[in-house]
Design a protein around this motif. Sequence first.
Motif, PDB file in Angstrom:
ATOM      1  N   GLU A  98       0.824  -1.198   0.000  1.00 48.46           N
ATOM      2  CA  GLU A  98       0.000   0.000   0.000  1.00 48.46           C
ATOM      3  C   GLU A  98       0.863   1.256   0.000  1.00 48.46           C
ATOM      4  OE1 GLU A  98      -2.847   0.945   3.228  1.00 48.46           O
ATOM      5  OE2 GLU A  98      -4.168  -0.323   2.001  1.00 48.46           O
ATOM      6  N   LYS A  99       1.942   1.163   0.775  1.00 51.74           N
ATOM      7  CA  LYS A  99       2.849   2.297   0.895  1.00 51.74           C
ATOM      8  C   LYS A  99       3.489   2.615  -0.467  1.00 51.74           C
ATOM      9  CE  LYS A  99       6.426   3.922   4.030  1.00 51.74           C
ATOM     10  NZ  LYS A  99       7.562   3.450   4.790  1.00 51.74           N
ATOM     11  N   GLN A 100       3.809   1.528  -1.179  1.00 50.04           N
ATOM     12  CA  GLN A 100       4.415   1.699  -2.503  1.00 50.04           C
ATOM     13  C   GLN A 100       3.476   2.433  -3.452  1.00 50.04           C
ATOM     14  OE1 GLN A 100       5.744  -2.026  -4.075  1.00 50.04           O
ATOM     15  NE2 GLN A 100       7.862  -1.580  -3.603  1.00 50.04           N
ATOM     16  N   VAL A 101       2.238   1.979  -3.434  1.00 48.34           N
ATOM     17  CA  VAL A 101       1.246   2.624  -4.292  1.00 48.34           C
ATOM     18  C   VAL A 101       1.142   4.103  -3.942  1.00 48.34           C
ATOM     19  CG1 VAL A 101      -1.198   2.727  -4.873  1.00 48.34           C
ATOM     20  CG2 VAL A 101      -0.045   0.520  -4.700  1.00 48.34           C
ATOM     21  N   GLY A 102       1.131   4.388  -2.631  1.00 47.01           N
ATOM     22  CA  GLY A 102       1.063   5.781  -2.187  1.00 47.01           C
ATOM     23  C   GLY A 102       2.214   6.587  -2.724  1.00 47.01           C
ATOM     24  N   ALA A 103       3.428   6.021  -2.645  1.00 49.37           N
ATOM     25  CA  ALA A 103       4.616   6.728  -3.131  1.00 49.37           C
ATOM     26  C   ALA A 103       4.506   6.969  -4.630  1.00 49.37           C
ATOM     27  CB  ALA A 103       5.862   5.916  -2.819  1.00 49.37           C
ATOM     28  N   TYR A 104       3.977   5.971  -5.322  1.00 44.41           N
ATOM     29  CA  TYR A 104       3.827   6.090  -6.765  1.00 44.41           C
ATOM     30  C   TYR A 104       2.846   7.202  -7.117  1.00 44.41           C
ATOM     31  CZ  TYR A 104       2.419   4.914 -11.515  1.00 44.41           C
ATOM     32  OH  TYR A 104       2.135   4.978 -12.847  1.00 44.41           O
ATOM     33  N   GLU A 105       1.711   7.220  -6.354  1.00 50.24           N
ATOM     34  CA  GLU A 105       0.719   8.266  -6.593  1.00 50.24           C
ATOM     35  C   GLU A 105       1.307   9.649  -6.340  1.00 50.24           C
ATOM     36  OE1 GLU A 105      -2.398   8.221  -7.763  1.00 50.24           O
ATOM     37  OE2 GLU A 105      -2.089   6.097  -8.192  1.00 50.24           O
ATOM     38  N   LYS A 106       2.102   9.721  -5.260  1.00 50.53           N
ATOM     39  CA  LYS A 106       2.696  10.999  -4.882  1.00 50.53           C
ATOM     40  C   LYS A 106       3.647  11.477  -5.992  1.00 50.53           C
ATOM     41  CE  LYS A 106       4.625  13.118  -0.774  1.00 50.53           C
ATOM     42  NZ  LYS A 106       5.417  12.847   0.416  1.00 50.53           N
ATOM     43  N   LYS A 131       3.570  10.640  -9.056  1.00 49.90           N
ATOM     44  CA  LYS A 131       2.784  10.979 -10.232  1.00 49.90           C
ATOM     45  C   LYS A 131       2.220  12.394 -10.115  1.00 49.90           C
ATOM     46  CE  LYS A 131      -0.706   8.924 -13.053  1.00 49.90           C
ATOM     47  NZ  LYS A 131      -1.792   7.962 -13.125  1.00 49.90           N
ATOM     48  N   SER A 132       1.752  12.704  -8.889  1.00 48.28           N
ATOM     49  CA  SER A 132       1.174  14.037  -8.737  1.00 48.28           C
ATOM     50  C   SER A 132       2.264  15.112  -8.830  1.00 48.28           C
ATOM     51  CB  SER A 132       0.407  14.149  -7.416  1.00 48.28           C
ATOM     52  OG  SER A 132       1.300  14.382  -6.360  1.00 48.28           O
TER      53      SER A 132
END
Lengths: 306, 282
Positions: free
Chosen positions: A2-10, A12-13
């Motif tokens: 989940e943390k990885q996905v969060g980092a990826y989203e961040k 991306k933004s």
Amino acid sequence: MEKQVGAYEKLKSIIHKNDFVGYVFAAPFIVGFLGFTVVPMLMSLYYSMTEYDLTSAPIWIGFRNYIQMFTGDVRFWNSIAVTFKYVLFAVPLKLVFALLVAFLLTRNNRIVSIYRAVYYLPSLVGGSVAVSLVWKQLFSRKGLINSVLLGIGLERINWLGSEVWSIVPLILITVWQFGSSMIIFAAGLKEIPGSYYEAAKIDGATTVKSFIYITLPCLSPIILFNLVMQTISGFMVFTQSFVITQGGPNDATNFIALYIYNQGFRYKNMGYASAMSWVLLMMIALVTLIIFKVSDHFVFYEASDN
Amino acid sequence: MGMHAKKRLTFICYHVFVGGLGLLMIYPVVWMILGAFKDNNQILNNAAQLLPAEWHFENWKNGWNGFMSYTFGTFFKNSLFVAISSTLATMLTSAMVAYALARIKFKGRKLWFTCMIGTMMLPGQVIMIPQYMIYNKLGVVGTYVPLILPHVFGQAFFIYQMMQFISGVPKELDEAAYIDGCSKYGIFARIILPLIKPALITTLIIQFYWKWDDFMGPLIYVSRPEKWTVSFALKNFADTSGVSDYGAMFAMSTVSLIPVFLIFLFFNRYLVDGMSQTGLKG
């Protein structure tokens, strides 16, 4: 996970933020500006206060280069003088010629566009080594120009061998390249509303009068632009004097850019050449400033509220 | 009838004057091209004759052979390489920077725009000496790096021109694409780049021609003959063998201008557009 996905989203933004995108696209300019303009300028300021021949370490000498330049170097003063002489003749002549020819070629038909192309050709080829070589031949002792002079009953002139005359071929090769200024003027002339001329004609104005009272004021911002750009490039003239006269005879065409080149690359006085570059920059800035100041009195900007 | 005759006289006078002046203007170029067919004696002693007394086609071959075992073929290839790679780099990076400055609202945009305009007024020779020192430290003097590298940073003259062009592209196009899920990067690649094609072509033509003509760069940075560009080789050719073979020198002068002539014949419009746009809005 989940943390990885969060980092990826961040991430991306971030990469889609304006500030980020802006710097990604502007990066080439920023890197180049800092690395190849600002840094070299600061470096040259430092080296201008040193004695440096590229091989041994630079020796700090303070303002000695500048002092030497202004008080002990006759060749420097001479190079400033001949550069000014060249700019003062070449730039106004070029602009006057460009403006007059542009004015003559305002009509829009096939033959006029052919004329325009013909007049434009010299400014396209004029900066080349090839044309400089031709020029050297045209102005040689038995060259075409002297043949014409003899033909009309005048005497030969030793163009390239005389301190008085050698600057003339260099001025002429510059004036000859009036085409690009002419194109800019021609574009400006097209913007002047035809109704101005019609009104003047009804009032009985001659062509000369409408040129002075309509064309010149309407074109004045463009004249100013051309004047500034041509003056700056006039101060930088190099290839032609390097090929045609090599700065001679007796330094009569030793323009400042040529002198800087020789001091730096031929005599390996990099410190001294840096100091001269700075003086040249200041000189150009000053001249540009004066042109802008003086232009306040003659440049006409159309009022925006009407 | 009198009115008609007067009009006709004005017409004739105009064309005689403008046409005559035009001929005078291109005379040196024509003289050079025809000089490439003359022998030394005619070039030196009968400069006023325009047409060759005898046609010496061998001048071209003698000139093309170049010197020090390198033909002008080598110099041509070198010039093409330097000019084409610099031009492609300028086109891409100038478009990128123009897009950022014209369309993206990022912090510091105004500052960088001012810097960009500033470099347009900055004469290149002022930083020629320190730039040489940098390249010297990097150990790339004698290679093409100093000739090409400055162009991967975009060039103010073209950036400014492309910005003018981009501001003519309706913002609604960007917005519509953005709503459809296109990123800012995609907008550049799919909308801006295709729409500023005329500005890109202008850049291509002008930059190629500037780079082809460049003499000072090769003079400072290139020394070995196998790396010489056409303009630099021509100068050296004139210094060494020009004295004995003027016809060959003019033949190679003409050859060195072929790309410029081609641009003049086929892309004149882009040159003229480029020049007049910057002039008007500058």
